[in-house]
Design an enzyme around this catalytic site. Structure first.
Site, PDB file in Angstrom:
ATOM      1  N   TYR A 145     123.859   8.493  11.364  1.00  0.00           N
ATOM      2  CA  TYR A 145     125.054   9.285  11.679  1.00  0.00           C
ATOM      3  C   TYR A 145     125.299   9.330  13.181  1.00  0.00           C
ATOM      4  CZ  TYR A 145     128.277  13.247  11.751  1.00  0.00           C
ATOM      5  OH  TYR A 145     129.366  14.060  11.951  1.00  0.00           O
ATOM      6  N   LYS A 149     128.566   8.058  15.525  1.00  0.00           N
ATOM      7  CA  LYS A 149     129.330   8.956  16.385  1.00  0.00           C
ATOM      8  C   LYS A 149     129.221   8.560  17.857  1.00  0.00           C
ATOM      9  CE  LYS A 149     131.149  11.363  13.157  1.00  0.00           C
ATOM     10  NZ  LYS A 149     132.609  11.275  12.902  1.00  0.00           N
TER      11      LYS A 149
END
Length: 252
Positions: A145, A149
């Site tokens: 994740y 990002k």
């Protein structure tokens, strides 16, 4: 406020969570708003709902074209659609890495690519990407994740440089842990949901989770014509997590 009066906005992943709160706020402040989502069935007026899969370029182009036609143009794009992932670099296989990167990074590229020809025709064009505190702080069990990002943060800066002279501003918002349906599902799956929530709240200096409405407020600030000189900026909405280093609370 009515700073979005006369403007049209498109919000991806706008059927729930941060996207839904953002779409509702932009509409409240005067914008005509279209929502793109895998399941837009719960989208109510005044919002317009369109089904789109951000991993499918044909789906994205068709949905953007339909939304722009119904809105009568496009001034604001909120690139919010995304998915979560847990684990260290050892915990997800190649297929999962490709899947999450495809949604969280390439998905934003597909939507922006379809929207830019319309945004260039606006006098108040703005793109806001939903990034995360995970782009700027090392969080445990979030390798995949965080990688996506971090890519969104860099993508935002590069897009801002590419399009500033075309009159298109590009910024991103970096939420801390937000009280969204995805976090709710993580808590429900935890061995001790109450303890897990307390741990998530404790790592933010404010001592609580960020609300979807607070993130929506930051998105609206970046997208508003009132912020016409703001581009290439990452705005943290994280209860102080990015920059504050508090001493432990005094015990009594």
């Amino acid at each position: 406020m009515s700073d979005f009066a006369g403007l049209s906005a498109l919000v991806t992943g706008g059927a729930s969570g941060i996207g839904r709160a953002t779409a509702a706020l932009l509409a409240e402040r005067g914008a005509r708003v279209a929502v793109l989502d895998l399941d837009p069935s719960g989208v109510d007026k005044p919002l317009l709902g369109y089904r789109a899969d951000v991993t499918d370029d044909t789906s994205v182009r068709a949905a953007v074209a339909a939304a722009v036609a119904d809105l009568g143009g496009l001034d604001v794009l909120v690139n919010n659609a995304g998915i979560g992932a847990q684990g260290t670099v050892e915990d997800n296989d190649d297929a999962e890495w490709h899947r999450v990167l495809d949604v969280n990074v390439v998905g934003m590229v597909r939507v922006a690519r379809a929207a830019l020809p319309h945004l260039r025709q606006s006098e108040h064009a703005a793109i806001v990407n939903t990034c995360s505190i995970a782009a700027t702080a090392g969080l445990p069990q979030r390798a995949l994740y965080s990688a996506t990002k971090g890519a969104v943060l860099s993508l935002t800066l590069a897009m801002a440089a590419d399009h500033v002279r075309e009159g298109v501003r590009v910024n991103c918002v970096n939420p801390g842990t937000a009280d969204t349906p995805w976090i709710g599902r993580l808590l429900d799956a935890a061995a001790d949901p109450a303890a897990e929530r307390a741990a998530l709240e404790a790592r933010q200096p404010s001592g609580r989770l960020v609300s979807a409405a607070e993130v929506a407020g930051a998105v609206a600030y970046l997208a508003s014509p009132l912020s016409g000189a703001t581009t290439g900026t990452a705005l943290a909405v994280d209860g102080g997590m990015q920059g504050l280093r508090l001493r432990p609370a005094a015990t009594r």
